[in-house]
Write a protein that holds these residues in place. Structure first.
Motif, PDB file in Angstrom:
ATOM      1  N   GLY A  42      22.088  94.890  -6.655  1.00 11.06           N
ATOM      2  CA  GLY A  42      23.084  95.810  -7.194  1.00 11.06           C
ATOM      3  C   GLY A  42      23.381  95.571  -8.658  1.00 11.06           C
ATOM      4  N   THR A  43      23.894  96.610  -9.293  1.00  9.55           N
ATOM      5  CA  THR A  43      24.239  96.561 -10.712  1.00  9.55           C
ATOM      6  C   THR A  43      25.586  97.254 -10.918  1.00  9.55           C
ATOM      7  OG1 THR A  43      21.933  96.578 -11.449  1.00  9.55           O
ATOM      8  CG2 THR A  43      23.584  97.352 -13.025  1.00  9.55           C
ATOM      9  N   ILE A  44      26.421  96.655 -11.735  1.00 12.30           N
ATOM     10  CA  ILE A  44      27.663  97.297 -12.181  1.00 12.30           C
ATOM     11  C   ILE A  44      27.599  97.425 -13.701  1.00 12.30           C
ATOM     12  CG2 ILE A  44      30.169  97.108 -12.408  1.00 12.30           C
ATOM     13  CD1 ILE A  44      29.440  97.656  -9.588  1.00 12.30           C
ATOM     14  N   ALA A  45      27.678  98.659 -14.188  1.00 12.43           N
ATOM     15  CA  ALA A  45      27.693  98.925 -15.626  1.00 12.43           C
ATOM     16  C   ALA A  45      29.072  99.460 -15.996  1.00 12.43           C
ATOM     17  CB  ALA A  45      26.614  99.932 -16.004  1.00 12.43           C
TER      18      ALA A  45
ATOM     19  N   ARG B  55      35.617  93.139  -3.818  1.00 10.74           N
ATOM     20  CA  ARG B  55      34.521  93.083  -2.845  1.00 10.74           C
ATOM     21  C   ARG B  55      33.241  93.695  -3.400  1.00 10.74           C
ATOM     22  NH1 ARG B  55      32.002  96.100   0.862  1.00 10.74           N
ATOM     23  NH2 ARG B  55      33.199  97.953   0.305  1.00 10.74           N
ATOM     24  N   VAL B  56      33.400  94.699  -4.278  1.00 14.08           N
ATOM     25  CA  VAL B  56      32.237  95.393  -4.823  1.00 14.08           C
ATOM     26  C   VAL B  56      31.824  94.814  -6.171  1.00 14.08           C
ATOM     27  CG1 VAL B  56      31.337  97.612  -5.625  1.00 14.08           C
ATOM     28  CG2 VAL B  56      32.811  97.509  -3.602  1.00 14.08           C
ATOM     29  N   ILE B  57      32.757  94.637  -7.069  1.00 12.86           N
ATOM     30  CA  ILE B  57      32.396  94.255  -8.439  1.00 12.86           C
ATOM     31  C   ILE B  57      32.395  92.754  -8.670  1.00 12.86           C
ATOM     32  CG2 ILE B  57      33.273  96.464  -9.281  1.00 12.86           C
ATOM     33  CD1 ILE B  57      35.669  95.019 -10.464  1.00 12.86           C
ATOM     34  N   GLY B  58      32.883  91.975  -7.699  1.00 17.80           N
ATOM     35  CA  GLY B  58      32.903  90.529  -7.848  1.00 17.80           C
ATOM     36  C   GLY B  58      34.222  90.037  -8.408  1.00 17.80           C
TER      37      GLY B  58
ATOM     38  N   SER C 109      27.663 102.272 -10.820  1.00 24.34           N
ATOM     39  CA  SER C 109      27.025 101.292  -9.952  1.00 24.34           C
ATOM     40  C   SER C 109      25.719 101.840  -9.410  1.00 24.34           C
ATOM     41  CB  SER C 109      27.949 100.933  -8.786  1.00 24.34           C
ATOM     42  OG  SER C 109      27.261 100.175  -7.811  1.00 24.34           O
ATOM     43  N   PHE C 110      24.737 100.960  -9.292  1.00 25.58           N
ATOM     44  CA  PHE C 110      23.462 101.270  -8.655  1.00 25.58           C
ATOM     45  C   PHE C 110      23.155 100.187  -7.625  1.00 25.58           C
ATOM     46  CE2 PHE C 110      23.159 102.875 -13.030  1.00 25.58           C
ATOM     47  CZ  PHE C 110      23.039 104.226 -12.768  1.00 25.58           C
ATOM     48  N   GLY C 111      22.546 100.586  -6.516  1.00 28.46           N
ATOM     49  CA  GLY C 111      22.262  99.631  -5.468  1.00 28.46           C
ATOM     50  C   GLY C 111      23.496  99.344  -4.640  1.00 28.46           C
ATOM     51  N   SER C 112      23.561  98.143  -4.068  1.00 26.79           N
ATOM     52  CA  SER C 112      24.690  97.721  -3.233  1.00 26.79           C
ATOM     53  C   SER C 112      25.208  96.379  -3.717  1.00 26.79           C
ATOM     54  CB  SER C 112      24.263  97.640  -1.759  1.00 26.79           C
ATOM     55  OG  SER C 112      23.969  98.920  -1.247  1.00 26.79           O
ATOM     56  N   PRO C 113      26.013  96.393  -4.779  1.00 27.58           N
ATOM     57  CA  PRO C 113      26.497  95.127  -5.341  1.00 27.58           C
ATOM     58  C   PRO C 113      27.227  94.253  -4.337  1.00 27.58           C
ATOM     59  CG  PRO C 113      26.964  96.945  -6.835  1.00 27.58           C
ATOM     60  CD  PRO C 113      26.474  97.552  -5.563  1.00 27.58           C
TER      61      PRO C 113
ATOM     62  N   THR D   1      24.762  91.955 -12.816  1.00 27.89           N
ATOM     63  CA  THR D   1      23.780  92.183 -11.754  1.00 27.89           C
ATOM     64  C   THR D   1      24.123  91.290 -10.574  1.00 27.89           C
ATOM     65  OG1 THR D   1      22.261  90.552 -12.722  1.00 27.89           O
ATOM     66  CG2 THR D   1      21.937  92.871 -13.324  1.00 27.89           C
ATOM     67  N   HIS D   2      23.867  91.808  -9.364  1.00 29.42           N
ATOM     68  CA  HIS D   2      24.234  91.119  -8.133  1.00 29.42           C
ATOM     69  C   HIS D   2      22.957  90.796  -7.362  1.00 29.42           C
ATOM     70  CE1 HIS D   2      28.660  92.373  -8.246  1.00 29.42           C
ATOM     71  NE2 HIS D   2      28.102  92.863  -9.345  1.00 29.42           N
TER      72      HIS D   2
END
Length: 407
Positions: free
Chosen positions: A382-385, A186-189, A346-350, A373-374
Motif C-alpha cells: 500500500g501507498t499513502i500520498a 489503522r489505515v495510514i499508520g 491511497s493505492f493498494g491496501s495500506p 509505503t506500507h
C-alpha cells in the motif's frame, strides 16, 4: 441468455455499474435495478465535504442534481425501481419480495446493497444524533446546525475526519472522540496519524483519544456525551462515524451464501454456494491475489466499478451456460480524502502493511507533501500520498500495475 431476467438489488454506484457492465457483456434480457432510495444513483463522498458546506444545495433534489452519476446509453432500457426496497430473496426459486409485499422473479441476481452507517447503542436521546450516508442525512445534519454549534464527532476514520474538518471551516466547535488511537491510524499508520491529528488541532479541532462513549445526555435531544472515563463533553449535536453494517438481511435464511461479513464470493465475484448470483461493491468479500487468498471487503471508491465489470462478465457467462473467465481478478484499491488543506490519496491496501516507510517529505510539514509505503513480509502492499501532484500520483498507481498475477 437473451430471455434471462436479472435483478440488481441496490441502486447506488455499484448497482449502476453492474447494470452497465451486464449490457456491455451481452446480456439483452430484462434487467431491473431495485433501489431502496428514492433517487437515481449519486456520488456519496462529497456529502461530508463540499455538499455539506454548500448552503445553495437546499434540498435533496438540488443535491442529487449536483451528485448524480451520468448513465450510459447502454442502460436506457434498464428499469430503475426507485424507493423499492427488497426485503427478501429466495435464491432457490428466484423470487424477490419487496417492501410493499409484492414479488418479482429473477434468473440471475446481483447483490449491490452496500452498507449503512453503524449506530452507537448507548443510552440517551436520539434527537440530535446524525450519520452521513445519504442526501437526507446531509440535509438533516445541516438543518440541525446553528451558528457556532458544539459538535461531537464520534469516530476518527475518514468520514469522521472529513465531517469534522468541514464543520470546523463552517465555524462550529468540533471535538472528535476516538478510542482506538490517532485519526485514521489503522489505515495510514500511527506516526502519520499523530501528525495529522496535530495538523487538525492547529486548525481548532479538539481530539479525545482513548475513552469511548458510554451515554448521551439530555431529555428530548442530545445535550452532551459521557465518555467511559467519566468525562462529559457538552454537545448541541453529535455525528456518529463509527463504521458500517452490511445490508445483507434480505438474503438471510438461504442455505447457500456466507453472510458473516458481507457476502462471500470467489475471485470471480460469484457468490459462494449459489449458482446464479454475484456480489459487487463494498458488500462483496472476495480474495485479491495482489495480496493473498484471504477474502476481504474493500470500502474504497474504485471497488464498485472494478467489481461490477468482473461480476457482470461472470454472471453473463453463467447465464449463457459458459465457464467464467479464469483470469485472476486483481483490482488495485484506491481512494482519496480531502481534509482542510490536505488531500490524501491511497493505492493498494495500506492497512495490510505493518512495516511503514517514510519515502518523501517531513511529518512536521504535511502540506508540502508526504509519501509513505506500507509493506508486509517484504511485499509492498500500500501507498499513502499526501498533497502530491497528480503526475506523481499516477506514477504511484503504476507501481501496482507493474506485476499482475496470472492464472
Amino acid at each position: 441468455m437473451s430471455g434471462s431476467a436479472v435483478a440488481v438489488v441496490g441502486g447506488s454506484l455499484a448497482g449502476l455499474r453492474a447494470a452497465e457492465q451486464l449490457r456491455i457483456a451481452g446480456h439483452t434480457g430484462p434487467l431491473t435495478v431495485y433501489s431502496a432510495e428514492a433517487h437515481l444513483p449519486y456520488n456519496r463522498p462529497p456529502l461530508s465535504k463540499e455538499v455539506l458546506a454548500d448552503p445553495d444545495l437546499a434540498d435533496a433534489e438540488a443535491m442529487v442534481a449536483r451528485l448524480a452519476f451520468r448513465r450510459r446509453a447502454v442502460v436506457e432500457d434498464v428499469d430503475f425501481r426507485l424507493g423499492a426496497e427488497v426485503t427478501a430473496a429466495d435464491l432457490a426459486t428466484g423470487k424477490l419480495t419487496l417492501g410493499d409485499g409484492s414479488g418479482e422473479s429473477f434468473d440471475g441476481l446481483v447483490v449491490a446493497t452496500g452498507l449503512r452507517p453503524r449506530r452507537l447503542g448507548c443510552p440517551g436521546p436520539v434527537a440530535g444524533r446524525h450519520v452521513l450516508r445519504t442526501v437526507e442525512d446531509c440535509l438533516d445534519l445541516r438543518a440541525d446546525l446553528a451558528p457556532g454549534s458544539r459538535v461531537v464527532v464520534v469516530g476518527a476514520g475518514f468520514i469522521g475526519c472529513e465531517a469534522a474538518c468541514t464543520l470546523t471551516t463552517l465555524g462550529h466547535r468540533v471535538t472528535v472522540v476516538e478510542p482506538t488511537g490517532a485519526p485514521m491510524n489503522r489505515v495510514i499508520g500511527p506516526e502519520l496519524a499523530v501528525a495529522v491529528q496535530q495538523h487538525h488541532e492547529a486548525a481548532g479541532i479538539a481530539f479525545v483519544i482513548g475513552p469511548g462513549v458510554s451515554a448521551f445526555t439530555g431529555t428530548d435531544r442530545v445535550t452532551g456525551v459521557t465518555l467511559d472515563d467519566g468525562t462529559h463533553l457538552p454537545a448541541d449535536l453529535v455525528v456518529e462515524a463509527v463504521g458500517s453494517v452490511c445490508n445483507t438481511e434480505f438474503l438471510a435464511g438461504n442455505p447457500g451464501p456466507d453472510l458473516t461479513d458481507g457476502v462471500l464470493t470467489d475471485n470471480r465475484l460469484a457468490v459462494v454456494g449459489v449458482s446464479n448470483a454475484v456480489a459487487v461493491g463494498d458488500v462483496a468479500r472476495f480474495p485479491n491475489p495482489l495480496f493473498d487468498d484471504v477474502p476481504r471487503r474493500v470500502e474504497h471508491w474504485s471497488i464498485p466499478t472494478d467489481t461490477a465489470k468482473r461480476a457482470a462478465a461472470t454472471l453473463a457467462a453463467r447465464l449463457r451456460g459458459d465457464e467464467p473467465d479464469p483470469t485472476p481478478f486483481a483490482p488495485i484499491p484506491s481512494f482519496w480524502s480531502d481534509q482542510l488543506d490536505l488531500r490524501f490519496q491511497s493505492f493498494g491496501s495500506p492497512a495490510l502493511g505493518p512495516e511503514i516507510r517514510l519515502e518523501e517529505g517531513d511529518l512536521d510539514h504535511l502540506t508540502a507533501g508526504v509519501l509513505t509505503t506500507h509493506h508486509r513480509d517484504g511485499q509492498h502492499v500500500g501507498t499513502i500520498a499526501l498533497n502530491l501532484p497528480p503526475a506523481r500520483q499516477r506514477q504511484l498507481r503504476e507501481a501496482f500495475t507493474a506485476v499482475v498475477p496470472t492464472a
